[in-house]
Design an enzyme around this catalytic site. Sequence first.
Site, PDB file in Angstrom:
ATOM      1  N   LYS A  16      -1.131  -9.607   3.140  1.00 22.49           N
ATOM      2  CA  LYS A  16      -0.820  -8.726   3.952  1.00 22.49           C
ATOM      3  C   LYS A  16      -1.427  -7.784   4.718  1.00 22.49           C
ATOM      4  CE  LYS A  16       3.470  -5.802   4.288  1.00 22.49           C
ATOM      5  NZ  LYS A  16       2.418  -5.038   5.202  1.00 22.49           N
TER       6      LYS A  16
ATOM      7  N   GLU B 248      -1.837  -5.103   8.356  1.00 23.17           N
ATOM      8  CA  GLU B 248      -0.425  -4.817   9.539  1.00 23.17           C
ATOM      9  C   GLU B 248      -1.054  -4.959  10.541  1.00 23.17           C
ATOM     10  OE1 GLU B 248      -0.309  -0.813   9.049  1.00 23.17           O
ATOM     11  OE2 GLU B 248       0.318  -0.693   6.963  1.00 23.17           O
TER      12      GLU B 248
ATOM     13  N   GLU C 156       8.663  -3.735  10.747  1.00 22.54           N
ATOM     14  CA  GLU C 156       9.047  -2.687  10.143  1.00 22.54           C
ATOM     15  C   GLU C 156       9.909  -1.962  11.113  1.00 22.54           C
ATOM     16  OE1 GLU C 156       6.481  -0.687   7.540  1.00 22.54           O
ATOM     17  OE2 GLU C 156       7.444   1.116   7.167  1.00 22.54           O
TER      18      GLU C 156
ATOM     19  N   ASP D 220      -0.987  -6.720   0.230  1.00 20.51           N
ATOM     20  CA  ASP D 220      -1.549  -5.576   1.069  1.00 20.51           C
ATOM     21  C   ASP D 220      -2.684  -5.187   0.935  1.00 20.51           C
ATOM     22  OD1 ASP D 220      -0.237  -4.759   3.444  1.00 20.51           O
ATOM     23  OD2 ASP D 220       0.869  -3.045   1.687  1.00 20.51           O
TER      24      ASP D 220
ATOM     25  N   ASP E 157       1.215  -0.858   0.705  1.00 15.48           N
ATOM     26  CA  ASP E 157      -0.158   0.114  -0.248  1.00 15.48           C
ATOM     27  C   ASP E 157       0.803   1.042   0.317  1.00 15.48           C
ATOM     28  OD1 ASP E 157       0.924  -0.040   2.648  1.00 15.48           O
ATOM     29  OD2 ASP E 157      -1.238   0.033   3.411  1.00 15.48           O
ATOM     30  N   SER E 158       2.375   1.256   0.355  1.00 16.53           N
ATOM     31  CA  SER E 158       2.596   1.900  -0.102  1.00 16.53           C
ATOM     32  C   SER E 158       2.995   2.679  -1.310  1.00 16.53           C
ATOM     33  CB  SER E 158       4.850   2.058  -0.012  1.00 16.53           C
ATOM     34  OG  SER E 158       4.933   0.869  -0.535  1.00 16.53           O
TER      35      SER E 158
HETATM   36  N1  MHF Z   1       8.991   5.125  -0.255  1.00 15.09           N
HETATM   37  C1  MHF Z   1       8.436   4.350   0.949  1.00 15.09           C
HETATM   38  N2  MHF Z   1       9.236   3.234   1.210  1.00 15.09           N
HETATM   39  C2  MHF Z   1       9.178   2.692   2.585  1.00 15.09           C
HETATM   40  O1  MHF Z   1       9.973   1.955   3.133  1.00 15.09           O
HETATM   41  C3  MHF Z   1       8.098   2.920   3.432  1.00 15.09           C
HETATM   42  C4  MHF Z   1       6.942   3.820   2.601  1.00 15.09           C
HETATM   43  N3  MHF Z   1       7.062   4.673   1.192  1.00 15.09           N
HETATM   44  N4  MHF Z   1       5.687   3.974   3.057  1.00 15.09           N
HETATM   45  C5  MHF Z   1       5.458   2.951   4.039  1.00 15.09           C
HETATM   46  C6  MHF Z   1       5.363   3.065   4.864  1.00 15.09           C
HETATM   47  C7  MHF Z   1       6.579   4.657   6.206  1.00 15.09           C
HETATM   48  N5  MHF Z   1       8.119   4.117   6.110  1.00 15.09           N
HETATM   49  C8  MHF Z   1       9.034   4.849   6.466  1.00 15.09           C
HETATM   50  C9  MHF Z   1       9.053   6.180   6.094  1.00 15.09           C
HETATM   51  C10 MHF Z   1      10.075   7.839   6.854  1.00 15.09           C
HETATM   52  C11 MHF Z   1      10.504   6.740   7.581  1.00 15.09           C
HETATM   53  C12 MHF Z   1      11.375   8.114   8.286  1.00 15.09           C
HETATM   54  O2  MHF Z   1      12.146   8.705   7.341  1.00 15.09           O
HETATM   55  N6  MHF Z   1      11.592   8.860   9.270  1.00 15.09           N
HETATM   56  C13 MHF Z   1      12.908   9.261   9.477  1.00 15.09           C
HETATM   57  C14 MHF Z   1      11.622  10.339  10.541  1.00 15.09           C
HETATM   58  C15 MHF Z   1      10.520  10.520   9.878  1.00 15.09           C
HETATM   59  C16 MHF Z   1      10.003  11.872  10.255  1.00 15.09           C
HETATM   60  O3  MHF Z   1      10.126  13.329  10.250  1.00 15.09           O
HETATM   61  O4  MHF Z   1       8.824  11.657  11.379  1.00 15.09           O
HETATM   62  C17 MHF Z   1      13.580   8.694  10.708  1.00 15.09           C
HETATM   63  O5  MHF Z   1      14.657   9.621  10.471  1.00 15.09           O
HETATM   64  O6  MHF Z   1      13.072   8.348  11.690  1.00 15.09           O
HETATM   65  C18 MHF Z   1      10.404   5.437   7.665  1.00 15.09           C
HETATM   66  C19 MHF Z   1       9.789   4.843   7.798  1.00 15.09           C
HETATM   67  C20 MHF Z   1       8.229   2.650   5.138  1.00 15.09           C
HETATM   68  N7  MHF Z   1       7.727   2.403   4.464  1.00 15.09           N
HETATM   69  C1  KIV Z   2       7.267  -0.575   3.699  1.00 12.69           C
HETATM   70  C2  KIV Z   2       6.316  -2.375   3.069  1.00 12.69           C
HETATM   71  C3  KIV Z   2       6.573  -3.514   4.101  1.00 12.69           C
HETATM   72  C4  KIV Z   2       5.173  -1.880   2.937  1.00 12.69           C
HETATM   73  O1  KIV Z   2       4.004  -2.524   4.359  1.00 12.69           O
HETATM   74  C5  KIV Z   2       3.979  -1.563   1.555  1.00 12.69           C
HETATM   75  O2  KIV Z   2       5.359  -1.393   0.590  1.00 12.69           O
HETATM   76  O3  KIV Z   2       3.039  -1.065   2.011  1.00 12.69           O
HETATM   77 MG    MG Z   3       2.423  -1.794   3.535  1.00 14.58          MG
END
Ligand code: MHF
Ligand code: KIV
Ligand code: MG
Length: 284
Positions: A112, A114, A181, A83, A44-45
């Site tokens: 899948k 959550e 995750e 998803d 669902d990303s």
């Molecule tokens: N392009 C993409 N890749 C992904 O892996 C992904 C998605 N989208 N969408 C659904 C989730 C969301 N995910 C994420 C997205 C952002 C952070 C991240 O950037 N964290 C930062 C700060 C976030 C903030 O500003 O609050 C960090 O440094 O922890 C972590 C996991 C992983 N998944």
């Molecule tokens: C981050 C992965 C595991 C996911 O659920 C997605 O891409 O939607």
């Molecule tokens: Mg997902």
Amino acid sequence: MREITPKRIREMKGKEKITMVTAYDYPSALLADKAGIDIVFVGDSLGMVVYGEPNTLNVSMEQMVFHTRAVAKAVKRALVLADMPFSSYEVSVEEGVKNAVRLIQAGADAVKIEGGADHEKLVRKLVRMGIPVMGHTGLTPQRYLRLGGYRLMGETEEEIEEILRDAKALERAGAFAVVLEFTLADVAKLVTEEVSIPTIGIGSGPWVDGQVLVWHDLLGIYENVPPFVKKYADLSSIIRLALERYREEVKSGKFPAKEHYWEYQDKEDFERKAKRALERLEEK
Ligand SMILES: Nc1nc(=O)c2c([nH]1)NC[C@@H]1CN(c3ccc(C(=O)N[C@@H](CCC(=O)O)C(=O)O)cc3)CN21
Ligand SMILES: CC(C)C(=O)C(=O)O
Ligand SMILES: [Mg+2]
């Protein structure tokens, strides 16, 4: 029946690392399958990387069905996983079952969801009726609003307990694997040791049974990549360069060249036919 089945994935635990990548359309799924990836995953990303949304909360069943159908047409060998989007399974077990069936009928081999402990009933029901289920705990992006953004999970005793409870509930209910995750790597290691089903990590370190990454992140075609991503290519710059060359060659007249078009060899023959065609048009 595709070669990689949920049973095969289960048997890989402790023997061989499981590889998983997202794909949302036919050409990318074709490439992922040909590259020998084990699980091609319609995540669902796609709401974020394909539709430009700030989170995954607006993804619909219709979107998931359409993209799953395109991916399923391409994949011959890998397991096709889809998803379940936000609100497609939380309201009731009945609704969850109906929506899971739609994804299976679109060509997915498994779905899948959550969470874990909150959906034990649904997972058990799906597995009993023959739909393989993967769970997902740690950072669950569908809780984006409550979490106040995406962040690392497992820093507190309570979070570790919650993650373990989800993984064990999924194992008990018959899920064939679980995504972990963005948890601290030690937590992922503990969960991997505590459950008999494979753990597939994303941003959760090396002590898990497999890894998953988002297509656009690993290929370098998405600007807001999470901090745990490794870019295996910089396709953005390659694509931009190609588009700029195309633009330039059209502007300058370099494209299309001789090999890209077809013309009459006998210009008199064309003149005659064109004249007749114009005359016929006048008559009507
Ligand atoms: N392009 C993409 N890749 C992904 O892996 C992904 C998605 N989208 N969408 C659904 C989730 C969301 N995910 C994420 C997205 C952002 C952070 C991240 O950037 N964290 C930062 C700060 C976030 C903030 O500003 O609050 C960090 O440094 O922890 C972590 C996991 C992983 N998944
Ligand atoms: C981050 C992965 C595991 C996911 O659920 C997605 O891409 O939607
Ligand atoms: Mg997902």
